[in-house]
Scaffold this active site. Structure first.
Site, PDB file in Angstrom:
ATOM      1  N   GLU A 164     -46.375   6.021 -60.447  1.00 47.13           N
ATOM      2  CA  GLU A 164     -47.027   6.768 -61.787  1.00 47.13           C
ATOM      3  C   GLU A 164     -46.857   5.848 -62.966  1.00 47.13           C
ATOM      4  OE1 GLU A 164     -44.758   7.990 -59.673  1.00 47.13           O
ATOM      5  OE2 GLU A 164     -44.783  10.063 -59.393  1.00 47.13           O
TER       6      GLU A 164
ATOM      7  N   ILE B 274     -54.686 -24.990 -48.614  1.00 49.09           N
ATOM      8  CA  ILE B 274     -53.502 -24.497 -48.006  1.00 49.09           C
ATOM      9  C   ILE B 274     -53.562 -23.137 -47.290  1.00 49.09           C
ATOM     10  CG2 ILE B 274     -51.062 -23.436 -49.000  1.00 49.09           C
ATOM     11  CD1 ILE B 274     -51.999 -26.285 -49.824  1.00 49.09           C
TER      12      ILE B 274
ATOM     13  N   SER C  51     -55.739 -19.922 -47.414  1.00 48.20           N
ATOM     14  CA  SER C  51     -56.572 -18.632 -47.632  1.00 48.20           C
ATOM     15  C   SER C  51     -57.709 -19.368 -48.288  1.00 48.20           C
ATOM     16  CB  SER C  51     -55.909 -17.764 -48.352  1.00 48.20           C
ATOM     17  OG  SER C  51     -55.305 -18.124 -49.349  1.00 48.20           O
TER      18      SER C  51
ATOM     19  N   ARG D 247     -46.406  -4.412 -61.188  1.00 47.74           N
ATOM     20  CA  ARG D 247     -46.602  -5.159 -59.809  1.00 47.74           C
ATOM     21  C   ARG D 247     -45.539  -4.696 -58.865  1.00 47.74           C
ATOM     22  NH1 ARG D 247     -49.381  -9.139 -57.001  1.00 47.74           N
ATOM     23  NH2 ARG D 247     -50.274 -10.283 -58.935  1.00 47.74           N
TER      24      ARG D 247
ATOM     25  N   TRP E  85     -38.771 -11.574 -47.466  1.00 44.73           N
ATOM     26  CA  TRP E  85     -39.908 -10.710 -48.046  1.00 44.73           C
ATOM     27  C   TRP E  85     -39.583  -9.451 -47.388  1.00 44.73           C
ATOM     28  CZ3 TRP E  85     -44.322 -14.602 -49.486  1.00 44.73           C
ATOM     29  CH2 TRP E  85     -43.949 -15.445 -50.593  1.00 44.73           C
TER      30      TRP E  85
ATOM     31  N   ASP F 103     -46.149 -21.883 -43.047  1.00 43.37           N
ATOM     32  CA  ASP F 103     -45.660 -21.694 -44.604  1.00 43.37           C
ATOM     33  C   ASP F 103     -44.318 -21.228 -44.585  1.00 43.37           C
ATOM     34  OD1 ASP F 103     -48.267 -22.376 -45.638  1.00 43.37           O
ATOM     35  OD2 ASP F 103     -48.925 -20.468 -45.188  1.00 43.37           O
TER      36      ASP F 103
ATOM     37  N   CYS G 281     -44.625 -23.233 -52.504  1.00 42.13           N
ATOM     38  CA  CYS G 281     -45.037 -23.273 -53.801  1.00 42.13           C
ATOM     39  C   CYS G 281     -43.816 -22.987 -54.955  1.00 42.13           C
ATOM     40  CB  CYS G 281     -46.269 -22.230 -53.828  1.00 42.13           C
ATOM     41  SG  CYS G 281     -46.065 -20.993 -52.874  1.00 42.13           S
TER      42      CYS G 281
ATOM     43  N   HIS H   9     -53.561 -20.843 -59.878  1.00 39.51           N
ATOM     44  CA  HIS H   9     -53.264 -19.824 -60.690  1.00 39.51           C
ATOM     45  C   HIS H   9     -54.021 -19.532 -61.887  1.00 39.51           C
ATOM     46  CE1 HIS H   9     -49.297 -20.853 -58.605  1.00 39.51           C
ATOM     47  NE2 HIS H   9     -49.579 -19.551 -58.374  1.00 39.51           N
TER      48      HIS H   9
HETATM   49  N1  GLN Z   1     -51.273 -19.848 -46.254  1.00 37.83           N
HETATM   50  C1  GLN Z   1     -51.125 -19.226 -47.537  1.00 37.83           C
HETATM   51  C2  GLN Z   1     -52.192 -19.116 -48.304  1.00 37.83           C
HETATM   52  O1  GLN Z   1     -53.087 -19.968 -48.460  1.00 37.83           O
HETATM   53  C3  GLN Z   1     -49.845 -19.515 -48.308  1.00 37.83           C
HETATM   54  C4  GLN Z   1     -49.434 -18.489 -49.507  1.00 37.83           C
HETATM   55  C5  GLN Z   1     -48.046 -18.904 -49.947  1.00 37.83           C
HETATM   56  O2  GLN Z   1     -47.745 -20.078 -50.010  1.00 37.83           O
HETATM   57  N2  GLN Z   1     -47.651 -18.048 -50.812  1.00 37.83           N
HETATM   58  O3  GLN Z   1     -52.469 -18.002 -49.026  1.00 37.83           O
HETATM   59 ZN    ZN Z   2     -48.139 -21.568 -51.936  1.00 39.61          ZN
END
Ligand code: GLN
Ligand code: ZN
Length: 763
Positions: free
Chosen positions: A17, A437, A439, A521, A567, A605, A649, A700
């Site tokens: 909420e 990387i 995506s 978030r 995670w 990753d 990252c 970002h």
């Molecule tokens: N392979 C993932 C991507 O490119 C890596 C994401 C990450 O490092 N958080 O989205």
């Molecule tokens: Zn990353």
């Protein structure tokens, strides 16, 4: 009297909420009054819930519209000058500007970072070296009165003065911090006096920094701070709360402080009771955190009660309180809503609301004997027994395989120097090779396909056809843009952990198990409950398709064992390392299948490997040892000519460079552009042996970096690295960006690589 209490409750609400109210307020669709109304309603519900569950002492001011450290900045008037505050009360606009920055020409937000070893992020206080403090918010008083009006006498929670200062930046250790503390303490004393005058009998001061490695001068701040507060007029009695680790070498400094009660996390550090007792001031109450506030398992009440009884034997019945180990902020709200989970699995779990009942049961058992909480103890014992032998958890084949793993399984067949030749021949890459990387943009369209497929509006064949189309277009675009090592784009994935969890045995997913990550978030971590196995290949289909559509080599894309572990909510019935190794073996099979399908490069990753680092330095080598081994187990089964990549990252990993090198990936890509290659300083000290792509495009930001800017980043990299080691790639995946941003940025990246090649020809 034995008292049950909690240190804090989730704020966002079981249906998120607060998230909805915040986002609608930020978007200008609702006003401050309606935001405050939602917040008050949540507080009221949560106070009542806790009282009705049998919690004697319920917290207030644990609620926050954004973050409790930001609340402390507002309370004590630590508002950085750029927000133009004139020193009065911090209003909502200023508060959210500090949290999120302002749009347009923009005043930057304050920095945000991880709250100890949790996945919660706090706003980092920014102090000036001559920081002044003055009370600039009435939040703790207002919320105390609000609860009082509902007939609930609460225990206000404040971030303690030492942690407040230590978590901030801008004050040098020693004299500066000490002087800031002297200026801060009168404000704390005032707040306490006001709370006491309003009728608060207790106040909780959170000092999680008391569990960290502290230099002597910081450790000494505790004595100064609490001696200072002990004199506050009419102040409530103080409960000093520590959590997330044991006090260890800080026990002497912290347990002897002049406070009425001390809270210890006995879930993370059950052994610390014995270490703390010798230092405890006579009369100080021990609040014992015996219900895990960081995980979702139903507690072993017998074990918890034994700890409580042991403490009672030492300090007497009047000096033991019962609590969760830390704030319940880090677990979802209510298991009762999880009708999608089967009964057996559900009987093993406890979310925040269920943990309240556990705390209350322990209080009753401690005060009146086990029989007073017989039902709860029985349910706990039953859950333990069924978890202990359930075939859903215990997979003999997995255990067997793990037992047979030897060192050779965690080692590539040949050293990097030999592998790299085989790979160069197979992949035919230029110097300064370019890649991404993993995506590519997850457009609303791509997301809508997945949603429609899940709703049954698209057949699997239709859905897969659409994803294949997107992969084909992305491959074609990469080839035409001149990228050297291609990716398929990860369009089939919603989340890099969930995607794998859903396909592995041993994971369960909640419908509403949200946990606050920062501000509005929330994340919904999977629950890793059993031995991990891979019933079928998970990614091979997509990688094979991508490779078949490509003329250039394509890189397979997996999430590493430590990141999946980090995670998720993980098992508490075996060491984390064992779960990591099980995940590693499942991934090893996936790697082998990708290799067999002709995929020449595979990226695993590990963006979360650093955040898994234990809080205490002394614990880090052991962690790094198993984390590295898990990665190597996952990736070492391949031939020399198959190139293993990894990706991380964050910028602060200079302290773990040796461990990263020990992972022995052929290529690593890391975030670097935002810190202007700051990480490269680490390479002056430590010569990274394999290949490395320091990120040169800050994903970002919507900004498109110019070619010259990328060249200059690469040139600084080339000063500390051998040019033959260097890859050219963005900081991270591109899924949150748009194609309009990604296309020109990657075109510039390719152009920059070409310039580098021209300037430093191979050879
Ligand atoms: N392979 C993932 C991507 O490119 C890596 C994401 C990450 O490092 N958080 O989205
Ligand atoms: Zn990353």
């Amino acid at each position: 009297m034995v008292v049950s209490h909690t240190l804090g409750f989730p704020r966002v609400g079981k249906n998120r909420e607060l998230k909805k109210a915040l986002e609608s307020f930020w978007a200008g669709r609702s006003d401050g009054a309606s935001l405050h109304a939602t917040a008050a309603d949540l507080r009221r519900r949560h106070w009542k819930l806790q009282r009705e569950a049998g919690i004697d002492l319920v917290p207030s001011n644990d609620f926050s519209l954004y973050d409790h450290v930001l609340d402390a900045c507002a309370l004590f008037g630590a508002v950085p000058a750029r927000y133009g505050s004139r020193g009065g009360r911090v209003d909502l606009a200023t508060y959210f500007a500090m949290a999120r920055g302002t749009p347009g020409d923009g005043i930057a937000a304050m920095e945000m970072t991880k709250w100890f070893d949790t996945n919660y992020h706090y706003i980092v206080p920014e102090f000036s070296s001559r920081q002044e403090f003055r009370i600039s918010s009435t939040k703790p008083f207002d919320e105390f009165e609000e609860a009082k009006a509902l007939g609930i006498a609460t225990k206000p929670v404040l971030l303690g003065p030492v942690s407040f200062l230590l978590l901030g930046k801008g004050l040098s250790p020693g004299v500066e911090r000490r002087a800031a503390l002297e200026r801060l303490l009168p404000c704390y004393a005032d707040v306490l006096t006001r709370l006491g005058s309003a009728g608060a009998e207790w106040a909780q001061l959170d000092e999680p920094c008391a569990v960290l490695d502290l230099p002597d001068e910081d450790r000494a701040l505790f004595a100064a701070a609490y001696a200072g507060l002990a004199g506050a007029r009419k102040a409530p009695r103080l409960l000093l709360a520590t959590y997330f680790e044991g006090l260890r070498d800080n026990a002497g400094a912290v347990a002897s402080l002049p406070v009425a009660a001390l809270h210890l996390d006995l879930c993370r550090a059950p052994g610390q009771l014995g270490e703390v007792l010798p230092h405890l001031s006579p009369g100080t109450i021990l609040s014992l955190g015996v219900i895990d506030g960081r995980n979702v398992w139903r507690a072993d009440l017998e074990k918890a009660l034994a700890l409580l009884e042991e403490a009672r034997g030492e300090v007497g019945a009047d000096r033991v309180w019962v609590a969760p180990s830390c704030s319940l902020l880090h677990v979802p709200v209510d298991l009762d809503d999880e009708i999608g989970l089967d009964g057996e699995l559900r009987s093993w779990l406890a979310f925040a609301k269920q943990k309240l009942a556990e705390v209350a049961a322990l209080r009753r058992a401690l005060a009146e004997g086990r029989a007073a909480a017989a039902d709860a103890f029985e349910a706990s014992a039953r859950a333990r027994e069924s978890r202990g032998k359930s075939p859903r958890i215990h997979n003999l084949a997995v255990a067997d395989r793990l037992a047979k793993v030897g060192d050779a399984d965690a080692r590539r067949r040949h050293p990097f120097a030999e592998r790299t030749k085989a790979q160069a021949q197979r992949l035919g890459l230029p110097t300064f090779p370019t890649t991404t990387i993993g995506s590519f943009p997850q457009t609303p369209e791509v997301r809508s396909w997945r949603a429609r497929w899940k709703k049954g509006e698209l057949t699997t064949t239709q859905y897969e056809g659409l994803i294949e189309g997107e992969i084909r277009r992305t491959i074609e675009w990469q080839e035409q843009a001149g990228l050297d090592l291609l990716v398929h784009g990860e369009f089939e994935r919603n989340d890099m952990v969930e995607y794998f969890g859903e396909q592995l045995a041993g994971f369960a997913f909640t419908q509403n198990g949200w946990v606050q990550s920062y501000g509005s978030r929330c994340v919904k971590p999977p629950i890793l409950y059993g031995d991990v196995a891979r019933p079928a290949p998970m990614t091979v289909r997509w990688s094979r398709f991508a490779q078949s559509a490509a003329k250039r080599p394509v890189k397979g894309m997996l999430t590493g064992p430590v990141t999946i572990l980090q995670w998720s909510f993980v098992r508490d019935d075996q060491p984390r390392s064992r779960s990591a190794f099980q995940l590693a073996l499942a991934l090893r099979d996936e790697v082998a299948d990708l290799e067999r399908a002709g995929i020449p490069a595979i990226q695993v990753d590990e963006p979360a490997i650093r955040e898994g680092l234990p809080l205490r330095r002394a614990d880090r080598p052991a962690y790094l040892e198993w984390a590295v081994r898990a990665f190597r187990l996952a990736t070492s089964g391949v031939a020399d000519a198959t190139q293993i990549h990894t990706h991380m990252c964050y910028s602060e990993f200079n302290e773990i460079l040796e461990a990263i090198a020990a992972m022995d990936a052929d290529v690593i890509s890391v975030e670097a552009s935002r810190s202007r290659m700051e990480l490269l300083q680490g390479f002056e000290r430590f010569r990274y042996p394999n290949e490395i792509g320091p990120g040169v495009y800050d994903i970002h930001s919507p900004r498109v970096p110019a070619t010259e800017e990328i060249v200059s980043l690469l040139e600084s990299a080339a000063k500390v690295l051998d040019p033959r080691q260097i890859w050219v790639n963005p900081d991270c995946g591109l899924k949150t960006r748009t194609w309009e941003e990604v296309k020109p940025a990657l075109a510039n990246l390719v152009a920059a690589a070409k310039k580098m090649r021209a300037a430093a020809p191979a050879g």
